[in-house]
Design a protein around this motif. Structure first.
Motif, PDB file in Angstrom:
ATOM      1  N   PHE A   7      -0.177 -10.689  -2.315  1.00  0.00           N
ATOM      2  CA  PHE A   7       0.490  -9.425  -2.028  1.00  0.00           C
ATOM      3  C   PHE A   7      -0.512  -8.491  -1.348  1.00  0.00           C
ATOM      4  O   PHE A   7      -1.703  -8.495  -1.685  1.00  0.00           O
ATOM      5  N   ILE A   8      -0.005  -7.704  -0.421  1.00  0.00           N
ATOM      6  CA  ILE A   8      -0.793  -6.656   0.234  1.00  0.00           C
ATOM      7  C   ILE A   8      -0.147  -5.324  -0.108  1.00  0.00           C
ATOM      8  O   ILE A   8       1.057  -5.143   0.087  1.00  0.00           O
ATOM      9  N   GLU A   9      -0.911  -4.410  -0.642  1.00  0.00           N
ATOM     10  CA  GLU A   9      -0.432  -3.042  -0.837  1.00  0.00           C
ATOM     11  C   GLU A   9      -1.030  -2.182   0.265  1.00  0.00           C
ATOM     12  O   GLU A   9      -2.245  -2.211   0.490  1.00  0.00           O
ATOM     13  N   LEU A  10      -0.197  -1.419   0.951  1.00  0.00           N
ATOM     14  CA  LEU A  10      -0.678  -0.618   2.077  1.00  0.00           C
ATOM     15  C   LEU A  10       0.057   0.704   2.142  1.00  0.00           C
ATOM     16  O   LEU A  10       1.027   0.949   1.410  1.00  0.00           O
ATOM     17  N   ALA A  11      -0.411   1.567   3.028  1.00  0.00           N
ATOM     18  CA  ALA A  11       0.229   2.845   3.303  1.00  0.00           C
ATOM     19  C   ALA A  11       0.166   3.076   4.807  1.00  0.00           C
ATOM     20  O   ALA A  11      -0.732   2.565   5.483  1.00  0.00           O
ATOM     21  N   TYR A  12       1.139   3.837   5.306  1.00  0.00           N
ATOM     22  CA  TYR A  12       1.103   4.110   6.746  1.00  0.00           C
ATOM     23  C   TYR A  12       1.838   5.391   7.114  1.00  0.00           C
ATOM     24  O   TYR A  12       2.776   5.813   6.446  1.00  0.00           O
ATOM     25  N   ASP A  13       1.347   5.993   8.178  1.00  0.00           N
ATOM     26  CA  ASP A  13       2.014   7.107   8.844  1.00  0.00           C
ATOM     27  C   ASP A  13       2.883   6.477   9.929  1.00  0.00           C
ATOM     28  O   ASP A  13       2.381   5.874  10.870  1.00  0.00           O
ATOM     29  N   GLY A  49       7.793  -7.984   4.293  1.00  0.00           N
ATOM     30  CA  GLY A  49       7.696  -6.706   3.617  1.00  0.00           C
ATOM     31  C   GLY A  49       8.746  -6.482   2.550  1.00  0.00           C
ATOM     32  O   GLY A  49       9.760  -7.183   2.459  1.00  0.00           O
ATOM     33  N   CYS A  50       8.507  -5.459   1.732  1.00  0.00           N
ATOM     34  CA  CYS A  50       9.412  -5.128   0.631  1.00  0.00           C
ATOM     35  C   CYS A  50      10.696  -4.471   1.119  1.00  0.00           C
ATOM     36  O   CYS A  50      11.636  -4.280   0.348  1.00  0.00           O
ATOM     37  N   GLY A  51      10.756  -4.111   2.386  1.00  0.00           N
ATOM     38  CA  GLY A  51      11.945  -3.480   2.941  1.00  0.00           C
ATOM     39  C   GLY A  51      11.707  -3.142   4.396  1.00  0.00           C
ATOM     40  O   GLY A  51      10.685  -3.517   4.980  1.00  0.00           O
ATOM     41  N   ARG A  52      12.675  -2.441   4.988  1.00  0.00           N
ATOM     42  CA  ARG A  52      12.540  -2.036   6.373  1.00  0.00           C
ATOM     43  C   ARG A  52      12.590  -0.516   6.450  1.00  0.00           C
ATOM     44  O   ARG A  52      13.604   0.086   6.090  1.00  0.00           O
ATOM     45  N   ALA A  64       3.805  -6.112   0.909  1.00  0.00           N
ATOM     46  CA  ALA A  64       4.211  -7.275   1.694  1.00  0.00           C
ATOM     47  C   ALA A  64       3.525  -8.490   1.096  1.00  0.00           C
ATOM     48  O   ALA A  64       2.515  -8.365   0.402  1.00  0.00           O
ATOM     49  N   HIS A  65       4.090  -9.665   1.360  1.00  0.00           N
ATOM     50  CA  HIS A  65       3.379 -10.871   0.912  1.00  0.00           C
ATOM     51  C   HIS A  65       3.027 -11.748   2.111  1.00  0.00           C
ATOM     52  O   HIS A  65       3.618 -11.639   3.187  1.00  0.00           O
ATOM     53  N   MET A  66       2.025 -12.597   1.904  1.00  0.00           N
ATOM     54  CA  MET A  66       1.576 -13.524   2.942  1.00  0.00           C
ATOM     55  C   MET A  66       1.039 -14.775   2.272  1.00  0.00           C
ATOM     56  O   MET A  66       0.640 -14.755   1.101  1.00  0.00           O
ATOM     57  N   ASP A  67       1.022 -15.871   3.006  1.00  0.00           N
ATOM     58  CA  ASP A  67       0.428 -17.123   2.546  1.00  0.00           C
ATOM     59  C   ASP A  67      -0.830 -17.404   3.359  1.00  0.00           C
ATOM     60  O   ASP A  67      -0.808 -17.321   4.591  1.00  0.00           O
ATOM     61  N   HIS A 104       7.993 -12.782  -4.288  1.00  0.00           N
ATOM     62  CA  HIS A 104       8.642 -12.322  -3.064  1.00  0.00           C
ATOM     63  C   HIS A 104       8.615 -10.795  -3.012  1.00  0.00           C
ATOM     64  O   HIS A 104       9.133 -10.123  -3.911  1.00  0.00           O
ATOM     65  N   ALA A 105       8.022 -10.250  -1.955  1.00  0.00           N
ATOM     66  CA  ALA A 105       7.835  -8.801  -1.865  1.00  0.00           C
ATOM     67  C   ALA A 105       9.154  -8.050  -1.802  1.00  0.00           C
ATOM     68  O   ALA A 105       9.264  -6.926  -2.294  1.00  0.00           O
TER      69      ALA A 105
END
Length: 249
Positions: A7-13, A49-52, A64-67, A104-105
């Motif tokens: 899992f990746i935890e992030l933030a964005y403008d 991602g967890c949503g759009r 979000a998740h990744m392999d 699953h994110a």
């Protein structure tokens, strides 16, 4: 091949981006993230991602998740600084951590919270991060109306047309709180429909301006007709602020 899910935890403008999800001929947060991850880990990385979020919408907490192939847990967890050095300044990875292979994110999230920010006087430091609203609002009336949302499940009246199987959502909190020179609306639910939060806020504003009554809000919800609800408010004030998973602290 040793493949592990992270899992990746992030933030964005989101001001400069056409939302989260990759799309042709438009720059998105997911595109920038996948590009940075692929360069850093020297393999093609595709996140989910967890949503759009829509164009111009922000997120202080997004998952979000990744392999990854042949990457140890320690290597992934220590990669945050390196990945951030490859990302635009408007996107920041907070942490990367291992999860179960079937985590699953999007589908594992049990709740999400959004905030919508208003300010009442021109402020250059809130440009694109809050909505400048110059008319007086009755916050008490809007809170009384917002509380009624918890009594309903079908929010078709606040959704753009989509191919979702159901328009049912379980809202667990919805309220306005005062902040310096403004208001913040917070709403939490198990899921949200496309454009739902902005349409809800746009409708509650009509109550705050005394243009419709609480009884008319009930009629709008029960009509299941988007054309009867208020206009969607601008994207600049909307933030995804929390996503809950049963296995993430």
């Amino acid at each position: 091949m040793n493949t592990q899910r992270f899992f990746i935890e992030l933030a964005y403008d989101g001001t400069a981006y056409h939302g989260w999800q990759i799309q042709p001929n438009a720059i998105t947060v997911q595109e920038e993230l996948d590009k940075a991850l692929s360069v850093f880990f020297r393999q093609k990385v595709e996140t989910l991602g967890c949503g759009r979020t829509d164009t111009g919408v922000h997120s202080s907490t997004f998952f979000a998740h990744m392999d990854l192939n042949e990457v140890t847990v320690e290597q992934a967890e220590r990669s945050v600084g390196g990945v951030n050095s490859l990302l635009p300044y408007q996107i920041a990875v907070k942490r990367i951590f291992k999860v179960a292979g079937d985590a699953h994110a999007r589908f594992d999230a049990t709740a999400r919270s959004y905030e919508y920010h208003f300010h009442f006087h021109k402020d250059p430091f809130k440009l694109n991060r809050s909505w400048l609203y110059k008319w007086k609002l009755d916050a008490d009336a809007m809170n009384a109306a917002a509380a009624l949302l918890l009594n309903y499940k079908d929010f078709t009246s606040f959704s753009k047309a989509s191919d979702t199987a159901t328009n049912n959502c379980i809202i667990t909190e919805a309220y306005f709180r005062p902040v310096e020179d403004g208001l913040v609306f917070k709403i939490t639910a198990d899921r949200f429909l496309r454009n739902m939060v902005r349409a809800v806020v746009g409708t509650l504003i009509l109550i705050g301006r005394k243009e419709i009554s609480v009884a008319e809000l009930v009629e709008i919800i029960e009509s299941k007709n988007r054309s009867k609800a208020g206009q969607s408010v601008p994207a600049c004030g909307l933030y995804l602020v929390n996503v809950i998973y049963p296995y993430v602290k």
